[in-house]
Scaffold this active site. Sequence first.
Site, PDB file in Angstrom:
ATOM      1  N   LYS A  52      69.156  39.554   6.683  1.00 20.87           N
ATOM      2  CA  LYS A  52      70.534  39.132   6.422  1.00 20.87           C
ATOM      3  C   LYS A  52      70.946  39.508   4.992  1.00 20.87           C
ATOM      4  O   LYS A  52      72.039  40.020   4.763  1.00 20.87           O
ATOM      5  CB  LYS A  52      70.676  37.623   6.664  1.00 20.87           C
ATOM      6  CG  LYS A  52      70.580  37.248   8.146  1.00 20.87           C
ATOM      7  CD  LYS A  52      70.434  35.755   8.393  1.00 20.87           C
ATOM      8  CE  LYS A  52      70.217  35.484   9.895  1.00 20.87           C
ATOM      9  NZ  LYS A  52      69.992  34.067  10.212  1.00 20.87           N
ATOM     10  N   GLN A  96      68.546  28.374   7.525  1.00 19.35           N
ATOM     11  CA  GLN A  96      67.760  29.048   8.564  1.00 19.35           C
ATOM     12  C   GLN A  96      66.958  28.023   9.376  1.00 19.35           C
ATOM     13  O   GLN A  96      66.298  27.155   8.809  1.00 19.35           O
ATOM     14  CB  GLN A  96      66.822  30.087   7.913  1.00 19.35           C
ATOM     15  CG  GLN A  96      66.092  30.980   8.902  1.00 19.35           C
ATOM     16  CD  GLN A  96      67.015  31.894   9.711  1.00 19.35           C
ATOM     17  OE1 GLN A  96      68.075  32.302   9.248  1.00 19.35           O
ATOM     18  NE2 GLN A  96      66.624  32.214  10.932  1.00 19.35           N
ATOM     19  N   ASP A 119      77.333  29.983  10.499  1.00 20.52           N
ATOM     20  CA  ASP A 119      76.507  30.013  11.704  1.00 20.52           C
ATOM     21  C   ASP A 119      77.228  29.353  12.883  1.00 20.52           C
ATOM     22  O   ASP A 119      76.778  29.476  14.034  1.00 20.52           O
ATOM     23  CB  ASP A 119      75.201  29.235  11.468  1.00 20.52           C
ATOM     24  CG  ASP A 119      74.009  30.153  11.243  1.00 20.52           C
ATOM     25  OD1 ASP A 119      74.029  31.279  11.770  1.00 20.52           O
ATOM     26  OD2 ASP A 119      73.065  29.724  10.551  1.00 20.52           O
TER      27      ASP A 119
HETATM   28  N1  GUN Z   1      67.177  30.671  13.854  1.00 25.12           N
HETATM   29  C1  GUN Z   1      67.260  31.489  14.932  1.00 25.12           C
HETATM   30  N2  GUN Z   1      68.491  32.020  15.023  1.00 25.12           N
HETATM   31  C2  GUN Z   1      69.203  31.526  13.989  1.00 25.12           C
HETATM   32  C3  GUN Z   1      70.552  31.726  13.547  1.00 25.12           C
HETATM   33  O1  GUN Z   1      71.355  32.441  14.146  1.00 25.12           O
HETATM   34  N3  GUN Z   1      70.888  31.045  12.427  1.00 25.12           N
HETATM   35  C4  GUN Z   1      70.021  30.214  11.764  1.00 25.12           C
HETATM   36  N4  GUN Z   1      70.467  29.589  10.680  1.00 25.12           N
HETATM   37  N5  GUN Z   1      68.784  30.030  12.152  1.00 25.12           N
HETATM   38  C5  GUN Z   1      68.374  30.681  13.259  1.00 25.12           C
END
Ligand code: GUN
Length: 289
Positions: A52, A96, A119
């Site tokens: 990211k 995350q 998110d």
């Molecule tokens: N863990 C797995 N997929 C995601 C996501 O799209 N965002 C976040 N913050 N954690 C994740």
Amino acid sequence: MERIDGKEIAARVKEELATEIADRARKGKKIPHLAAVLVGNDPASETYVAAKVKACQAIGMKSTELRFPADINEEQLLEVVDRLNSDVDVDGYIVQLPLPRHLSEEKILSRIDPAKDVDGFHPLNAGKMLLGLPAHLPATPAGIVELLARHGVKTAGKHCVIVGRSNIVGTPLSVLMSRKNPRANCTVTLCHGGTTDLKRFTLQADILIVAIGSPRFITADMVKEGAIVVDVGVHRVPSTTTKSGYRLVGDVDFDNVAPRCSAITPVPGGVGPMTIVSLLRNTLQATTR
Ligand code: GUN
């Protein structure tokens, strides 16, 4: 069988986003800033957060990675969230997941300022999405809708079978794929761990989207001839043919399923890159709102 190239499509979206950000910079407007909170050192989470941050750099977006030890307590993490909420330079941020077990994801996610919740995990954004109101959409489901649309898949009137009911993927995707718009308008069946005779449903899928979290779970006998298959899973499995000693596979037994499909996403290079561009788009939107 066509390969749905998420990497290539994501690269195009990134170019579009980079152009928009460069435009903003030329006009003296704010450069979008995404922050990512990483707790502990789960290897998969480390990889995702690194990807990211790298994607932000590639399109001229500012990014900050905030790392904390796995034993951070809830109070301390809530303080981090409060700080990010009031930091006027941060337009959007993510925490995350998964978090270590002693931390309540519900409590942490609910504390995020919904306007910065890129998110789309905050209950307010989840509720708005459900009602079809403007909101940050969760990155993976939004990325899948974008991927199908840009690949030219005609979804309207099709039977979309989703396997997996997580809050991050399956459940929101069932909402987005049934929306009344040209990129969706599917009849949706949401299957999950409690589904009896799963194959009876997957065999009816014109579009089969799998996010069940189990390596090569979907086998050829479960897929209708000519189906479009989207594989959300990512798993490391041991391999004797790679230098690293492992390789990535999805929730779909690609080698045996692919010949039956009219189109299928690979792992890696399918859904993953689209998740990242959705997050970037949400952050740009958070900046412009
Ligand atoms: N863990 C797995 N997929 C995601 C996501 O799209 N965002 C976040 N913050 N954690 C994740």
